[in-house]
Write an enzyme that holds these catalytic residues in place. Structure first.
Site, PDB file in Angstrom:
ATOM      1  N   SER A   1       0.846  -1.198   0.000  1.00 36.73           N
ATOM      2  CA  SER A   1       0.000   0.000   0.000  1.00 36.73           C
ATOM      3  C   SER A   1       0.875   1.239   0.000  1.00 36.73           C
ATOM      4  CB  SER A   1      -0.905  -0.007   1.244  1.00 36.73           C
ATOM      5  OG  SER A   1      -1.793   1.088   1.230  1.00 36.73           O
ATOM      6  N   ASP A   2       0.366   2.288  -0.635  1.00 37.03           N
ATOM      7  CA  ASP A   2       1.069   3.565  -0.623  1.00 37.03           C
ATOM      8  C   ASP A   2       0.040   4.686  -0.685  1.00 37.03           C
ATOM      9  OD1 ASP A   2       3.909   4.727  -0.778  1.00 37.03           O
ATOM     10  OD2 ASP A   2       2.846   5.851  -2.321  1.00 37.03           O
ATOM     11  N   GLN A   3       0.367   5.817  -0.089  1.00 38.64           N
ATOM     12  CA  GLN A   3      -0.568   6.938  -0.040  1.00 38.64           C
ATOM     13  C   GLN A   3       0.173   8.250  -0.283  1.00 38.64           C
ATOM     14  OE1 GLN A   3      -1.908   8.813   3.742  1.00 38.64           O
ATOM     15  NE2 GLN A   3      -3.914   7.978   3.244  1.00 38.64           N
TER      16      GLN A   3
END
Length: 204
Positions: A78-80
């Site tokens: 996941s990345d934001q």
């Protein structure tokens, strides 16, 4: 570095390719046993790369970075990033940067793009998606900003706030399908990906 949570074991080992305490806490809500492992990934944004392309690339890269260690596992990457106009807001790391970020966001909206990947390391198949979430800030005075930062010190958070804490006082309204996405892991979409990979949190 790794950390384990003893919960209901899925049919395949479940790996979270992240050491973020926020993502670990969110994933634990699904009641599945998992191990959190730090992925070794260069997170530098590529030339002319959009925020959407960036989070998709990094989410999958993080999952694949640990696949060799866990060849039979389901791996979550996941990345934001936070986007104001066309500018990507990273983690502030210090008070002065956080002040500048919140002053820029005052009275405006910030779009959070969350890249999510579920990689089946045994087959190499990756399910990927981007989950957006928009935050509308109320008009903030310098005093509001400084008081908030002194109390919560959210310097490891993109956008310079913790929505699950006092940061909620900074907002006029929130817009999106899954409030967990704002914290860093869109659990509603992740549940659907897990179910498609025969790892249903509500399964037998």
């Amino acid at each position: 570095m790794s950390a384990s949570v003893s919960l209901l074991p899925p049919s395949q080992p479940l790996i979270l390719a992240s050491t973020s305490p926020y993502r670990r806490e969110l994933l634990a809500r699904l009641g599945l046993a998992f191990t959190a492992v730090a992925p070794q990934v260069d997170e530098t944004r590529q030339s002319n790369e959009t925020a959407t392309a960036l989070v998709l690339r990094l989410a999958e890269a993080k999952a694949r970075a640990v696949a060799a260690q866990f060849p039979d596992a389901l791996i979550i990457g996941s990345d934001q990033v936070a986007v104001l106009d066309d500018a990507v807001l990273g983690k502030p790391h210090d008070r002065d940067t956080a002040i500048r970020q919140l002053e820029a966001a005052s009275g405006r909206s910030v779009l959070f793009q969350n890249g999510l990947c579920l990689l089946n390391a045994a087959t190499g198949e990756a399910q990927t998606l981007v989950e957006p979430f928009r935050v509308h800030f109320r008009t903030l005075t310098r005093q509001h900003i400084e008081r908030y930062l002194d109390r919560e010190q959210p310097y490891d958070c993109a956008g310079s706030f913790k929505s699950e804490g006092l940061g909620i006082t900074l907002f006029a309204r929130l817009e999106g399908d899954d409030p967990n996405a704002l914290i860093g892991l869109p659990l509603i979409r992740l549940t659907a990906l897990l179910e498609a990979a025969n790892c249903d949190p509500l399964g037998a």
